[in-house]
Design a protein around this motif. Sequence first.
Motif, PDB file in Angstrom:
ATOM      1  N   GLU A 277       0.821  -1.201   0.000  1.00 20.84           N
ATOM      2  CA  GLU A 277       0.000   0.000   0.000  1.00 20.84           C
ATOM      3  C   GLU A 277       0.862   1.261   0.000  1.00 20.84           C
ATOM      4  O   GLU A 277       0.544   2.249  -0.679  1.00 20.84           O
ATOM      5  N   ASP A 278       1.953   1.230   0.762  1.00 18.21           N
ATOM      6  CA  ASP A 278       2.876   2.370   0.752  1.00 18.21           C
ATOM      7  C   ASP A 278       3.513   2.520  -0.620  1.00 18.21           C
ATOM      8  O   ASP A 278       3.703   3.645  -1.119  1.00 18.21           O
ATOM      9  N   ALA A 279       3.859   1.393  -1.242  1.00 18.18           N
ATOM     10  CA  ALA A 279       4.428   1.445  -2.590  1.00 18.18           C
ATOM     11  C   ALA A 279       3.433   2.042  -3.574  1.00 18.18           C
ATOM     12  O   ALA A 279       3.785   2.898  -4.397  1.00 18.18           O
ATOM     13  N   ILE A 280       2.171   1.625  -3.494  1.00 19.77           N
ATOM     14  CA  ILE A 280       1.138   2.155  -4.394  1.00 19.77           C
ATOM     15  C   ILE A 280       0.999   3.664  -4.221  1.00 19.77           C
ATOM     16  O   ILE A 280       0.903   4.421  -5.196  1.00 19.77           O
ATOM     17  N   ARG A 281       1.014   4.106  -2.979  1.00 15.70           N
ATOM     18  CA  ARG A 281       0.880   5.546  -2.713  1.00 15.70           C
ATOM     19  C   ARG A 281       2.008   6.331  -3.365  1.00 15.70           C
ATOM     20  O   ARG A 281       1.775   7.371  -4.001  1.00 15.70           O
ATOM     21  N   LEU A 282       3.230   5.849  -3.258  1.00 13.05           N
ATOM     22  CA  LEU A 282       4.372   6.580  -3.815  1.00 13.05           C
ATOM     23  C   LEU A 282       4.444   6.453  -5.334  1.00 13.05           C
ATOM     24  O   LEU A 282       4.822   7.411  -6.024  1.00 13.05           O
ATOM     25  N   TYR A 283       4.100   5.293  -5.877  1.00 10.62           N
ATOM     26  CA  TYR A 283       4.037   5.188  -7.337  1.00 10.62           C
ATOM     27  C   TYR A 283       3.003   6.182  -7.882  1.00 10.62           C
ATOM     28  O   TYR A 283       3.208   6.802  -8.936  1.00 10.62           O
ATOM     29  N   THR A 284       1.887   6.312  -7.178  1.00 10.11           N
ATOM     30  CA  THR A 284       0.849   7.248  -7.600  1.00 10.11           C
ATOM     31  C   THR A 284       1.376   8.685  -7.583  1.00 10.11           C
ATOM     32  O   THR A 284       1.120   9.473  -8.509  1.00 10.11           O
ATOM     33  N   GLU A 285       2.125   9.033  -6.552  1.00  3.48           N
ATOM     34  CA  GLU A 285       2.709  10.374  -6.486  1.00  3.48           C
ATOM     35  C   GLU A 285       3.698  10.593  -7.628  1.00  3.48           C
ATOM     36  O   GLU A 285       3.756  11.686  -8.217  1.00  3.48           O
ATOM     37  N   ALA A 286       4.472   9.563  -7.946  1.00  2.00           N
ATOM     38  CA  ALA A 286       5.408   9.675  -9.069  1.00  2.00           C
ATOM     39  C   ALA A 286       4.658   9.886 -10.378  1.00  2.00           C
ATOM     40  O   ALA A 286       5.063  10.704 -11.222  1.00  2.00           O
ATOM     41  N   ILE A 287       3.554   9.169 -10.566  1.00  2.00           N
ATOM     42  CA  ILE A 287       2.753   9.316 -11.782  1.00  2.00           C
ATOM     43  C   ILE A 287       2.149  10.712 -11.869  1.00  2.00           C
ATOM     44  O   ILE A 287       2.126  11.332 -12.940  1.00  2.00           O
ATOM     45  N   GLU A 288       1.672  11.222 -10.744  1.00  2.00           N
ATOM     46  CA  GLU A 288       1.106  12.568 -10.754  1.00  2.00           C
ATOM     47  C   GLU A 288       2.166  13.609 -11.089  1.00  2.00           C
ATOM     48  O   GLU A 288       1.876  14.629 -11.718  1.00  2.00           O
ATOM     49  N   MET A 289       3.393  13.365 -10.676  1.00  2.00           N
ATOM     50  CA  MET A 289       4.482  14.289 -10.953  1.00  2.00           C
ATOM     51  C   MET A 289       4.924  14.205 -12.412  1.00  2.00           C
ATOM     52  O   MET A 289       5.218  15.217 -13.059  1.00  2.00           O
ATOM     53  N   ASN A 290       4.973  12.956 -12.944  1.00  2.00           N
ATOM     54  CA  ASN A 290       5.405  12.757 -14.324  1.00  2.00           C
ATOM     55  C   ASN A 290       4.613  11.588 -14.915  1.00  2.00           C
ATOM     56  O   ASN A 290       4.982  10.422 -14.734  1.00  2.00           O
ATOM     57  N   PRO A 291       3.525  11.880 -15.625  1.00  2.00           N
ATOM     58  CA  PRO A 291       2.634  10.819 -16.114  1.00  2.00           C
ATOM     59  C   PRO A 291       3.073  10.166 -17.415  1.00  2.00           C
ATOM     60  O   PRO A 291       2.296   9.430 -18.016  1.00  2.00           O
ATOM     61  N   PHE A 292       4.314  10.410 -17.838  1.00  2.97           N
ATOM     62  CA  PHE A 292       4.759   9.924 -19.135  1.00  2.97           C
ATOM     63  C   PHE A 292       5.652   8.690 -19.065  1.00  2.97           C
ATOM     64  O   PHE A 292       6.148   8.242 -20.092  1.00  2.97           O
ATOM     65  N   VAL A 293       5.874   8.118 -17.884  1.00  2.00           N
ATOM     66  CA  VAL A 293       6.837   7.028 -17.735  1.00  2.00           C
ATOM     67  C   VAL A 293       6.090   5.694 -17.607  1.00  2.00           C
ATOM     68  O   VAL A 293       5.468   5.418 -16.576  1.00  2.00           O
ATOM     69  N   PRO A 294       6.123   4.839 -18.625  1.00  2.00           N
ATOM     70  CA  PRO A 294       5.384   3.570 -18.570  1.00  2.00           C
ATOM     71  C   PRO A 294       5.778   2.704 -17.371  1.00  2.00           C
ATOM     72  O   PRO A 294       4.933   1.991 -16.818  1.00  2.00           O
ATOM     73  N   ALA A 295       7.055   2.752 -16.976  1.00  2.00           N
ATOM     74  CA  ALA A 295       7.513   1.896 -15.877  1.00  2.00           C
ATOM     75  C   ALA A 295       6.798   2.208 -14.570  1.00  2.00           C
ATOM     76  O   ALA A 295       6.598   1.312 -13.745  1.00  2.00           O
ATOM     77  N   TYR A 296       6.409   3.464 -14.350  1.00  2.00           N
ATOM     78  CA  TYR A 296       5.705   3.812 -13.120  1.00  2.00           C
ATOM     79  C   TYR A 296       4.372   3.070 -13.044  1.00  2.00           C
ATOM     80  O   TYR A 296       3.987   2.554 -11.983  1.00  2.00           O
TER      81      TYR A 296
END
Length: 512
Positions: free
Chosen positions: A46-65
């Motif tokens: 759940e913590d990982a999901i939260r941070l991946y989500t923050e990374a996506i919100e910051m930069n939504p162009f990275v497929p790996a996220y």
Amino acid sequence: MTSFCANPPADEGIAPSRKVVTDEQRETAENLKNEANGYFKNAKYEDAIRLYTEAIEMNPFVPAYYCNRAIAYIRTEAHGYALMDADKALELDPNFAKAYYRRATANMAMLRFKDSFKDFRTVVKRVPKDAEARRKLAECEKIVRRMEFEKAIEFDEAGRSVVDQIDLTSMKVEDDYDGARLPTRSVTHDDGSTETVEYMDKSFLRDMIQRFKDQKMIHKRFAYQIILEAKRIFTECPSLVDVRIPQDATMTVCGDVHGQFYDFIHIFELNGYPTADHWYLFNGDFVDRGSFSLEIILTLFAYKWLNPTTIYLARGNHETNNMNKVYGFEGEVKAKFSNLMFKLFAETFNALPLAHVIQDKIFVVHGGLFSQDQVTLDDIRKINRFSQPPSEGLMCELLWSDPRPQPGRGPNKRGVGIEFGPDITEAFLKHNNLDVLVRSHEVKDEGYAVEHNGKCLTVFSAPNYCDRMDNKGAFLNVTPDAKYEWQQFSAVPHPTNVKAMQYASQFNSFGF
């Protein structure tokens, strides 16, 4: 570790063609992704999901996220969300092999085998040296072919019960068998004839449980007899069972036990075995994942035969053929006994009740509530449950749905059933003059969760789920005045030579 109640993938709300990402945002997003990876490695999904989500919100162009968040969703059984993330990653990069891999995994978990096969085939084409992908493609193809074969012969077997193929008299108990034996007694029929029959008693149950603890199995004759008697009893039950606890008794409600026999028996050791003044309700998902499912289900069925009023069982989403093919129970029964026995279990699972109401006030069901308003208890009673569950409708939703914190309804993170909010719970309970909904279906850190203003309770009874989640288990003790209290417990040791998913080993690395 927080409870597994994943939030849906965020809608960034900014079209990628319009959003400008600065170098600073790219760096921040990458740092968030790296931190999330650390949580993922430590099973803090759940913590990982939260941070991946923050990374996506910051930069939504990275497929790996999206791919990384997808595997975290898979680990929390949010397969529907994982599918959405894999699709988004492929939208950004149609050649991203890992995204096909994630989508194949999510589809496999959702029992969409043909879709999974297509994606694994794509992965193998793009990465031909990936031996693991080739192995999974082969396993997936095997399942698709087997399902097509079973569908082809389904018409020939329609209307025929596997019971007709079972001849107990031909199953002789060998002289060197040193395990528990069912006692016998003479029965006189109305026409004056007598017959010697086998019956269940406490001594057999005690000896059988000890034999299971010692990693030994009972004779197939006795196993078949137990299942046949349980099938007879469940077939006579309604789809919704009303339970009245005697004034001098207690009822314990347990959630998923998922083949973790040693933790399952520990519940009885902590809380007392089923007796006339201590009843039990096991709320589905007895089998799959854990590799001692057969031991659990035979113990539960034997207690049901011994005294049907002291133990109650509800069907879960894992008491179904397709789930059993993927998650281990079919393989376990075939390894320990035979395919014929698995078919008998399948018929017996079809007879399991779908819901219970305790003391007219506590509604107990494995999954949750419905996509339509004003469902009544009589509507549930009228469900013709004697089949494999459909992909939609009341029966499906009873087995698959999950609560969510926000009001209203929405798609389920699992891709099956719905998610329902506190207003839906309140309306259903009020409409049926009930006080509380008790359900299972989701692993919780503390073994239980209280949601929807105290009206929706989740109980989960498989501690250290799949030998890797480090969660507690819990059960709920209910008194005749419909009061209840929680009891938590931790996992106990089990034989180290048997791992979770042992009988579905081809899927061990799918992330299930």
